[in-house]
Motif scaffolding. Structure first.
Motif, PDB file in Angstrom:
ATOM      1  N   ASN A   1       9.004  13.943  -2.046  1.00 56.92           N
ATOM      2  CA  ASN A   1       8.229  13.310  -0.978  1.00 56.92           C
ATOM      3  C   ASN A   1       7.971  11.839  -1.265  1.00 56.92           C
ATOM      4  OD1 ASN A   1       8.081  15.532   0.689  1.00 56.92           O
ATOM      5  ND2 ASN A   1       6.262  16.317  -0.325  1.00 56.92           N
ATOM      6  N   ALA A   2       7.762  11.488  -2.527  1.00 53.19           N
ATOM      7  CA  ALA A   2       7.589  10.077  -2.881  1.00 53.19           C
ATOM      8  C   ALA A   2       8.862   9.287  -2.594  1.00 53.19           C
ATOM      9  CB  ALA A   2       7.203   9.950  -4.350  1.00 53.19           C
ATOM     10  N   VAL A   3       9.997   9.875  -2.897  1.00 54.62           N
ATOM     11  CA  VAL A   3      11.272   9.212  -2.613  1.00 54.62           C
ATOM     12  C   VAL A   3      11.475   9.071  -1.102  1.00 54.62           C
ATOM     13  CG1 VAL A   3      13.770   9.478  -2.819  1.00 54.62           C
ATOM     14  CG2 VAL A   3      12.314   9.914  -4.785  1.00 54.62           C
ATOM     15  N   ASN A   4      11.101  10.084  -0.343  1.00 56.78           N
ATOM     16  CA  ASN A   4      11.219   9.999   1.119  1.00 56.78           C
ATOM     17  C   ASN A   4      10.342   8.894   1.689  1.00 56.78           C
ATOM     18  OD1 ASN A   4      13.097  11.990   1.461  1.00 56.78           O
ATOM     19  ND2 ASN A   4      11.581  13.599   1.731  1.00 56.78           N
ATOM     20  N   ILE A   5       9.140   8.749   1.158  1.00 53.67           N
ATOM     21  CA  ILE A   5       8.262   7.672   1.620  1.00 53.67           C
ATOM     22  C   ILE A   5       8.908   6.319   1.347  1.00 53.67           C
ATOM     23  CG2 ILE A   5       6.060   6.522   1.156  1.00 53.67           C
ATOM     24  CD1 ILE A   5       4.840   9.292   0.782  1.00 53.67           C
ATOM     25  N   ASN A   6       9.540   6.175   0.188  1.00 49.78           N
ATOM     26  CA  ASN A   6      10.237   4.921  -0.117  1.00 49.78           C
ATOM     27  C   ASN A   6      11.399   4.677   0.831  1.00 49.78           C
ATOM     28  OD1 ASN A   6       8.795   3.714  -2.147  1.00 49.78           O
ATOM     29  ND2 ASN A   6       9.835   4.845  -3.760  1.00 49.78           N
ATOM     30  N   PHE A   7      12.190   5.706   1.121  1.00 52.26           N
ATOM     31  CA  PHE A   7      13.318   5.540   2.039  1.00 52.26           C
ATOM     32  C   PHE A   7      12.851   5.056   3.404  1.00 52.26           C
ATOM     33  CE2 PHE A   7      16.021   8.854  -0.319  1.00 52.26           C
ATOM     34  CZ  PHE A   7      16.666   7.871  -1.033  1.00 52.26           C
ATOM     35  N   VAL A   8      11.844   5.702   3.942  1.00 52.44           N
ATOM     36  CA  VAL A   8      11.367   5.347   5.280  1.00 52.44           C
ATOM     37  C   VAL A   8      10.722   3.962   5.276  1.00 52.44           C
ATOM     38  CG1 VAL A   8       9.731   5.995   7.085  1.00 52.44           C
ATOM     39  CG2 VAL A   8      11.125   7.737   5.989  1.00 52.44           C
ATOM     40  N   THR A   9       9.976   3.645   4.233  1.00 53.05           N
ATOM     41  CA  THR A   9       9.308   2.344   4.162  1.00 53.05           C
ATOM     42  C   THR A   9      10.311   1.204   4.062  1.00 53.05           C
ATOM     43  OG1 THR A   9       7.416   3.356   3.095  1.00 53.05           O
ATOM     44  CG2 THR A   9       7.640   0.985   2.874  1.00 53.05           C
TER      45      THR A   9
ATOM     46  N   LEU B   1      18.022   3.392  11.816  1.00 54.13           N
ATOM     47  CA  LEU B   1      17.207   4.453  11.221  1.00 54.13           C
ATOM     48  C   LEU B   1      17.896   5.088  10.017  1.00 54.13           C
ATOM     49  CD1 LEU B   1      16.037   6.154  14.515  1.00 54.13           C
ATOM     50  CD2 LEU B   1      14.767   4.569  13.091  1.00 54.13           C
ATOM     51  N   LYS B   2      18.579   4.278   9.227  1.00 54.43           N
ATOM     52  CA  LYS B   2      19.325   4.834   8.099  1.00 54.43           C
ATOM     53  C   LYS B   2      18.413   5.501   7.078  1.00 54.43           C
ATOM     54  CE  LYS B   2      22.996   1.476   8.516  1.00 54.43           C
ATOM     55  NZ  LYS B   2      23.596   0.268   7.964  1.00 54.43           N
ATOM     56  N   GLY B   3      17.302   4.869   6.749  1.00 58.39           N
ATOM     57  CA  GLY B   3      16.376   5.452   5.778  1.00 58.39           C
ATOM     58  C   GLY B   3      15.729   6.722   6.295  1.00 58.39           C
ATOM     59  N   SER B   4      15.406   6.744   7.572  1.00 61.71           N
ATOM     60  CA  SER B   4      14.790   7.937   8.155  1.00 61.71           C
ATOM     61  C   SER B   4      15.777   9.098   8.205  1.00 61.71           C
ATOM     62  CB  SER B   4      14.286   7.631   9.559  1.00 61.71           C
ATOM     63  OG  SER B   4      13.321   6.618   9.521  1.00 61.71           O
ATOM     64  N   ILE B   5      17.015   8.801   8.539  1.00 61.91           N
ATOM     65  CA  ILE B   5      18.035   9.856   8.578  1.00 61.91           C
ATOM     66  C   ILE B   5      18.291  10.390   7.177  1.00 61.91           C
ATOM     67  CG2 ILE B   5      20.474  10.289   9.055  1.00 61.91           C
ATOM     68  CD1 ILE B   5      20.170   8.346  11.429  1.00 61.91           C
TER      69      ILE B   5
ATOM     70  N   HIS C   1       0.825  -1.207   0.000  1.00 64.28           N
ATOM     71  CA  HIS C   1       0.000   0.000   0.000  1.00 64.28           C
ATOM     72  C   HIS C   1       0.861   1.261   0.000  1.00 64.28           C
ATOM     73  CE1 HIS C   1      -2.828  -3.013   1.701  1.00 64.28           C
ATOM     74  NE2 HIS C   1      -3.631  -2.422   0.825  1.00 64.28           N
ATOM     75  N   VAL C   2       1.909   1.231   0.786  1.00 67.19           N
ATOM     76  CA  VAL C   2       2.782   2.406   0.859  1.00 67.19           C
ATOM     77  C   VAL C   2       3.547   2.583  -0.445  1.00 67.19           C
ATOM     78  CG1 VAL C   2       4.709   3.430   2.112  1.00 67.19           C
ATOM     79  CG2 VAL C   2       2.946   2.218   3.355  1.00 67.19           C
ATOM     80  N   LEU C   3       3.967   1.478  -1.056  1.00 67.95           N
ATOM     81  CA  LEU C   3       4.674   1.577  -2.328  1.00 67.95           C
ATOM     82  C   LEU C   3       3.758   2.060  -3.448  1.00 67.95           C
ATOM     83  CD1 LEU C   3       6.984  -1.547  -2.253  1.00 67.95           C
ATOM     84  CD2 LEU C   3       7.561   0.830  -1.809  1.00 67.95           C
TER      85      LEU C   3
ATOM     86  N   ILE D   1      15.537  12.684   6.222  1.00 68.91           N
ATOM     87  CA  ILE D   1      15.676  14.012   6.831  1.00 68.91           C
ATOM     88  C   ILE D   1      16.648  14.862   6.027  1.00 68.91           C
ATOM     89  CG2 ILE D   1      16.556  15.213   8.877  1.00 68.91           C
ATOM     90  CD1 ILE D   1      15.307  12.951  10.532  1.00 68.91           C
ATOM     91  N   PHE D   2      17.739  14.258   5.546  1.00 71.97           N
ATOM     92  CA  PHE D   2      18.669  14.997   4.688  1.00 71.97           C
ATOM     93  C   PHE D   2      17.990  15.433   3.390  1.00 71.97           C
ATOM     94  CE2 PHE D   2      22.263  12.852   6.999  1.00 71.97           C
ATOM     95  CZ  PHE D   2      22.769  14.021   7.538  1.00 71.97           C
ATOM     96  N   VAL D   3      17.183  14.566   2.805  1.00 71.63           N
ATOM     97  CA  VAL D   3      16.480  14.920   1.567  1.00 71.63           C
ATOM     98  C   VAL D   3      15.488  16.047   1.824  1.00 71.63           C
ATOM     99  CG1 VAL D   3      14.878  14.056  -0.185  1.00 71.63           C
ATOM    100  CG2 VAL D   3      16.825  12.677   0.502  1.00 71.63           C
TER     101      VAL D   3
END
Length: 100
Positions: A38-46, A56-60, A4-6, A63-65
């Motif tokens: 924002n779409a790329v950020n959602i992918n990183f966090v997911t 928390l590598k994807g979340s960090i 769903h998130v993807l 945050i940089f993005v």
């Protein structure tokens, strides 16, 4: 849940890419570029949560993005305001900066 998130991320990316390709207004192009970020950020966090929830590598990285996107938006809007002051238009096809 992952699917769903993807799908949401792919939809946001597609809408942003379509808007970026078809827009004639520079402000709309900047907004569509932010949708893509924002779409790329959602992918990183997911993917960070799905593959390695302890780190928390994807979340960090997201945050940089976000920080880079904020700087890009500020610089982009400053450039747009300068172009509007000189050209009285913010349409992409009317702003040839090499001619006076």
């Amino acid at each position: 849940m992952l699917e769903h998130v993807l799908v949401l991320s792919a939809y946001l990316f597609s809408v942003g890419l379509y808007g970026l390709i078809t827009s004639r207004n520079m402000v709309r192009a900047l907004i569509c570029l932010e949708l893509i970020f924002n779409a790329v950020n959602i992918n990183f966090v997911t993917f960070s949560d799905f593959f390695d929830s302890r780190h928390l590598k994807g979340s960090i990285f997201a945050i940089f993005v976000i920080a880079i996107a904020a700087a890009e938006a500020a610089i982009g809007l400053a450039i747009l305001s300068a172009i509007y002051r000189n050209r009285k238009s913010i349409h992409i096809n009317q702003s040839n900066l090499l001619t006076k």
